[in-house]
Design a protein around this motif. Sequence first.
Motif, PDB file in Angstrom:
ATOM      1  N   LEU A  32      11.746  11.723 -14.557  1.00 56.74           N
ATOM      2  CA  LEU A  32      10.575  12.434 -14.047  1.00 56.74           C
ATOM      3  C   LEU A  32       9.776  11.565 -13.074  1.00 56.74           C
ATOM      4  O   LEU A  32      10.163  10.436 -12.755  1.00 56.74           O
ATOM      5  N   TYR A  33       8.648  12.128 -12.640  1.00 55.87           N
ATOM      6  CA  TYR A  33       7.774  11.464 -11.666  1.00 55.87           C
ATOM      7  C   TYR A  33       7.402  10.051 -12.121  1.00 55.87           C
ATOM      8  O   TYR A  33       7.459   9.089 -11.346  1.00 55.87           O
ATOM      9  N   ALA A  34       7.026   9.908 -13.387  1.00 53.97           N
ATOM     10  CA  ALA A  34       6.619   8.591 -13.896  1.00 53.97           C
ATOM     11  C   ALA A  34       7.810   7.627 -13.911  1.00 53.97           C
ATOM     12  O   ALA A  34       7.650   6.422 -13.690  1.00 53.97           O
ATOM     13  N   VAL A  47       0.855  -1.181   0.000  1.00 50.44           N
ATOM     14  CA  VAL A  47       0.000   0.000   0.000  1.00 50.44           C
ATOM     15  C   VAL A  47       0.897   1.239   0.000  1.00 50.44           C
ATOM     16  O   VAL A  47       1.674   1.457   0.923  1.00 50.44           O
ATOM     17  N   ASP A  48       0.799   1.998  -1.081  1.00 50.50           N
ATOM     18  CA  ASP A  48       1.585   3.228  -1.261  1.00 50.50           C
ATOM     19  C   ASP A  48       0.664   4.382  -0.897  1.00 50.50           C
ATOM     20  O   ASP A  48      -0.332   4.624  -1.566  1.00 50.50           O
ATOM     21  N   PHE A  49       0.948   5.057   0.211  1.00 45.32           N
ATOM     22  CA  PHE A  49       0.063   6.157   0.605  1.00 45.32           C
ATOM     23  C   PHE A  49       0.820   7.197   1.414  1.00 45.32           C
ATOM     24  O   PHE A  49       1.980   6.999   1.754  1.00 45.32           O
ATOM     25  N   GLY A  50       0.128   8.281   1.722  1.00 42.92           N
ATOM     26  CA  GLY A  50       0.780   9.381   2.442  1.00 42.92           C
ATOM     27  C   GLY A  50       1.418  10.307   1.423  1.00 42.92           C
ATOM     28  O   GLY A  50       0.866  11.343   1.082  1.00 42.92           O
ATOM     29  N   GLY A  51       2.588   9.909   0.938  1.00 41.97           N
ATOM     30  CA  GLY A  51       3.260  10.607  -0.155  1.00 41.97           C
ATOM     31  C   GLY A  51       3.563  12.081   0.040  1.00 41.97           C
ATOM     32  O   GLY A  51       3.464  12.853  -0.908  1.00 41.97           O
ATOM     33  N   PRO A  52       3.925  12.507   1.266  1.00 43.28           N
ATOM     34  CA  PRO A  52       4.267  13.921   1.416  1.00 43.28           C
ATOM     35  C   PRO A  52       5.564  14.235   0.676  1.00 43.28           C
ATOM     36  O   PRO A  52       6.334  13.330   0.355  1.00 43.28           O
ATOM     37  N   ASN A  53       5.776  15.511   0.408  1.00 42.06           N
ATOM     38  CA  ASN A  53       6.982  15.916  -0.299  1.00 42.06           C
ATOM     39  C   ASN A  53       7.954  16.553   0.677  1.00 42.06           C
ATOM     40  O   ASN A  53       7.561  17.346   1.531  1.00 42.06           O
ATOM     41  N   VAL A  54       9.206  16.189   0.563  1.00 47.95           N
ATOM     42  CA  VAL A  54      10.226  16.735   1.449  1.00 47.95           C
ATOM     43  C   VAL A  54      10.257  18.263   1.300  1.00 47.95           C
ATOM     44  O   VAL A  54      10.251  18.769   0.184  1.00 47.95           O
ATOM     45  N   GLY A 100      -4.839  16.990   1.098  1.00 47.94           N
ATOM     46  CA  GLY A 100      -4.794  15.854   0.167  1.00 47.94           C
ATOM     47  C   GLY A 100      -3.926  14.749   0.737  1.00 47.94           C
ATOM     48  O   GLY A 100      -4.266  13.571   0.678  1.00 47.94           O
ATOM     49  N   HIS A 101      -2.789  15.141   1.311  1.00 48.39           N
ATOM     50  CA  HIS A 101      -1.923  14.152   1.953  1.00 48.39           C
ATOM     51  C   HIS A 101      -2.615  13.563   3.184  1.00 48.39           C
ATOM     52  O   HIS A 101      -2.422  12.403   3.513  1.00 48.39           O
ATOM     53  N   LEU A 102      -3.422  14.389   3.846  1.00 51.32           N
ATOM     54  CA  LEU A 102      -4.159  13.891   5.012  1.00 51.32           C
ATOM     55  C   LEU A 102      -5.143  12.806   4.576  1.00 51.32           C
ATOM     56  O   LEU A 102      -5.211  11.740   5.170  1.00 51.32           O
ATOM     57  N   GLY A 134      -6.748  13.742  -9.055  1.00 53.26           N
ATOM     58  CA  GLY A 134      -5.982  14.594  -9.959  1.00 53.26           C
ATOM     59  C   GLY A 134      -4.841  13.861 -10.655  1.00 53.26           C
ATOM     60  O   GLY A 134      -4.379  14.291 -11.714  1.00 53.26           O
ATOM     61  N   GLN A 135      -4.382  12.751 -10.073  1.00 51.46           N
ATOM     62  CA  GLN A 135      -3.237  12.052 -10.665  1.00 51.46           C
ATOM     63  C   GLN A 135      -3.655  10.827 -11.485  1.00 51.46           C
ATOM     64  O   GLN A 135      -2.830   9.957 -11.776  1.00 51.46           O
ATOM     65  N   SER A 136      -4.927  10.783 -11.876  1.00 54.16           N
ATOM     66  CA  SER A 136      -5.437   9.601 -12.596  1.00 54.16           C
ATOM     67  C   SER A 136      -4.657   9.305 -13.875  1.00 54.16           C
ATOM     68  O   SER A 136      -4.295   8.157 -14.141  1.00 54.16           O
ATOM     69  N   THR A 196      10.414   7.571 -11.803  1.00 58.83           N
ATOM     70  CA  THR A 196      10.677   7.040 -10.459  1.00 58.83           C
ATOM     71  C   THR A 196       9.574   6.071 -10.051  1.00 58.83           C
ATOM     72  O   THR A 196       9.839   5.086  -9.365  1.00 58.83           O
ATOM     73  N   ASP A 197       8.353   6.330 -10.508  1.00 57.85           N
ATOM     74  CA  ASP A 197       7.277   5.398 -10.157  1.00 57.85           C
ATOM     75  C   ASP A 197       7.499   4.030 -10.811  1.00 57.85           C
ATOM     76  O   ASP A 197       7.261   2.994 -10.193  1.00 57.85           O
ATOM     77  N   LEU A 198       7.973   4.027 -12.065  1.00 56.50           N
ATOM     78  CA  LEU A 198       8.255   2.745 -12.725  1.00 56.50           C
ATOM     79  C   LEU A 198       9.400   2.010 -12.019  1.00 56.50           C
ATOM     80  O   LEU A 198       9.312   0.811 -11.749  1.00 56.50           O
TER      81      LEU A 198
HETATM   82  N1  ARG Z   1       4.418  12.949  -3.611  1.00 59.81           N
HETATM   83  C1  ARG Z   1       3.238  12.860  -4.419  1.00 59.81           C
HETATM   84  C2  ARG Z   1       2.397  14.136  -4.275  1.00 59.81           C
HETATM   85  O1  ARG Z   1       2.528  14.866  -3.334  1.00 59.81           O
HETATM   86  C3  ARG Z   1       2.388  11.675  -4.070  1.00 59.81           C
HETATM   87  C4  ARG Z   1       3.053  10.330  -4.240  1.00 59.81           C
HETATM   88  C5  ARG Z   1       2.075   9.256  -4.553  1.00 59.81           C
HETATM   89  N2  ARG Z   1       2.674   7.963  -4.786  1.00 59.81           N
HETATM   90  C6  ARG Z   1       3.280   7.585  -5.885  1.00 59.81           C
HETATM   91  N3  ARG Z   1       3.819   6.395  -5.961  1.00 59.81           N
HETATM   92  N4  ARG Z   1       3.379   8.391  -6.930  1.00 59.81           N
HETATM   93  O2  ARG Z   1       1.594  14.418  -5.136  1.00 59.81           O
END
Ligand code: ARG
Length: 580
Positions: free
Chosen positions: A324-326, A119-126, A133-135, A352-354, A328-330
Motif C-alpha cells: 500500500l501507500y505506506a 525534498v519530496d514534493f509535487g506528488g501528482p498521480n499518473v 493541492g498538488h499546486l 489531510g495526510q498527517s 511504498t513510502d517506507l
Molecule cells: N501522490 C500523493 C497524492 O496525490 C502525494 C505523494 C506525497 N509524497 C509521498 N512521499 N507520499 O496524494
Amino acid sequence: MSQSVLQTLNAHLQAAFKALDLPAELGLVVVSGKPDMAPFQCNGALAAAKIAKKSPRDIAQAVVEKLEGNPDFQAISIGGPGFINLAPSDALITKRSNDLAVSPLTGARPADELQKIVVDFGGPNVAKPMHVGHLRSSVIGDCLQRLLRFRGHGVVSDIHLGDWGLQMGHLITELQDEQPDLVYFDENITSGYPKESPVTIDDLSRLYPVASAKAKEDAERMERSRTATSELQAGRAGYRALLDHFISVSIAALKKDFGALGVHFDLWKGEAAVDPLIGPMVEKFKKDGFTEESDGALIIRVAEESDKKELPPLILISRAGAALYATTDLATIQDRRDNLHPDVILYVVDFGQSSHFEQVYRAAGKTGLFPREGLEHIKFGTVNGKDGKRFRTRAGGVMRLSDLLSQAKEAAANRLSEAGLAKDMDEEERAEIARMIGLAAIKFSDLQNVRTTNYIFDLERFTSFEGKTGPYLLYASVRIKSILRKAKKLGVKAGLIKPLKATEKNLVLTLDSFNRALAHAEAKRMPHILCEHVYNVAQSFSKFYADCHVLGDDVPADVQASRLALCELTLRQLTLALDI
Ligand code: ARG
C-alpha cells in the motif's frame, strides 16, 4: 563580511550583561516593537531583575552606563518597566550599508550547519489530473528547495509520482476493453514489447475517469481493476511494460506543466520505482519482529502511550496481498537513505495526510530504517473558493494546473490594460509579460500565507498591482530598473553609500535583515517569512523613494551616487529573494 547591525548591537549588549555578572543571553537584541522610538530593543533587564533581585530599571540603568561612549550607538534609552531602546549610530549603519553593497548575496550567509536534504514534493498521480493541492505542494516545495540551496545545503528534490495504485489497474483494464488485441494483454508473451507507447496523454486522461466511474457503479468492474493492480504488482510482464509507457507518457506531459510553472525536480521517481525493495524490506521487518498479522493483513503497530488520539497501525501488506501507500513510502525512505544519504527528508504534502506520515515516520524510526527526527511533514492547508469550500472549476471538478495558469495569465493581461501598462509593446511581448505576472500572482499569493492555514483563491486580488502581491513586487523591481536606466543615460554612477535621512537608514536596516529572514524561514520551513521580508523591502524602498530624490539637479553628486547605490543594492536583494 561584517556582522549585521543587529548582531553588532547584540554583541555589545551581551558583553554589558556579562560584565554585570548577569547571563550574557539576557542581552539579546531584537527588532523593536515600536520602530518609531528606536529600531531595536533589549528586554533582558526584566528577566535579570529576578536573578539579581534588583529592580529592572536599575539593571537597565547599569547596562546603559556600561555602554556609554560606545560609538556604535546613537541613542540608548530606558522605557516602561525596563526595556532598553537602542538606536545604532550613523557610522555603524553607513559602514554596514557599504558592506552589503559589495556582498554578492547582499548580506546573506550560508547556514551554520550544512545538511543533505531530500525534498519530496509535487506528488501528482499518473493519469489523474493534478489539482490545486498538488499546486500548493509544488509552489511551497519549490520555494523550500530554492531556499535551502541558497542557504548552502545539499538538496535533492523528488516528485514522487503516484504510479503504483489502483489507478493503474483502472487504466490497464479500460485499455484492454478498448483494444483487447494489444500484445500487452497476451499472457503467453512476456518480452519484446514495442518501444512506442500504445497511448497518448490524452488517452490516459480519457481512460481513467471512464474506468473509475464505471468501477464506482459496478462491483465486478472494480474487482477487475483490483485484480489487474495486484497482477501488475506481482510482476505480470505485459502490465509492467504498459506501466512503463504510462509513466513515460505522463512524465513528458508533467515536465511541460511544471516547466511552465518554473518548478524543477532533480528526480522523477515514483512509487513504482521502489517495488523491488518491498519484498526484502517486508521480510526484514518480519524477521526483526516488528510486524503482526491482523485480520489477514500484515501490520506494524505505531501507537504510543502519550497519543491523545489513537493512531491506527500501519498496514504493510493488505489482506489481498498488495503493498500500500505506506509500504511504498517506507521503501522509498530506504532507497533515499542508501542512495542519497540524507540528514533530513521533507515531505511537502497537505494536512489531510498527517496520520499517514505519522504512521510512516514512526514505523521508520521503530524499525531502524531512518531516525524519526529526520523525517518532517511540511503540512499545508487547502485552497478554497470564495464560497469557503474547496476550490473547484466552474463545472465543479478539480482544477487543472494548465487551466489555472491560463486563467491567471488572462487576469494579468486585463490588469495590464486597466493600468495602461505595456501599451507600446507588441502582442507577443505583452502576452509574455502577462504570463510572468500571472505566475508571480499565483506563486506569491500562495507563499505569503502561513502555510498551515487555508486561503481563498481570488485571482482578482492576486493580480493587483497594489498590496501584498507578486505583481506589486515585480512592479517595485521594475521601477528601480527604470531609475537605473535613467541614471545610466545621465552618466550617473553608484558610489559610496551615506544614508542621510531616516527613510534611507530605515531602508538599510530592512535590507540588513535579509539573512535573519532567510534563517528564520529555513528553521520554520515557512516561506511566508521570506515573503514578509520582500514586502518590507519594497515598502521601505517606496518610502525612501517618495522622500529622497535620487537624480535631479537639486541633489549633490555624492548624494546621487549614494542613493543610486542604495537603489542597486535594493534591486539585487529583491531579485535574489523573489527568485527564491
Ligand atoms: N501522490 C500523493 C497524492 O496525490 C502525494 C505523494 C506525497 N509524497 C509521498 N512521499 N507520499 O496524494
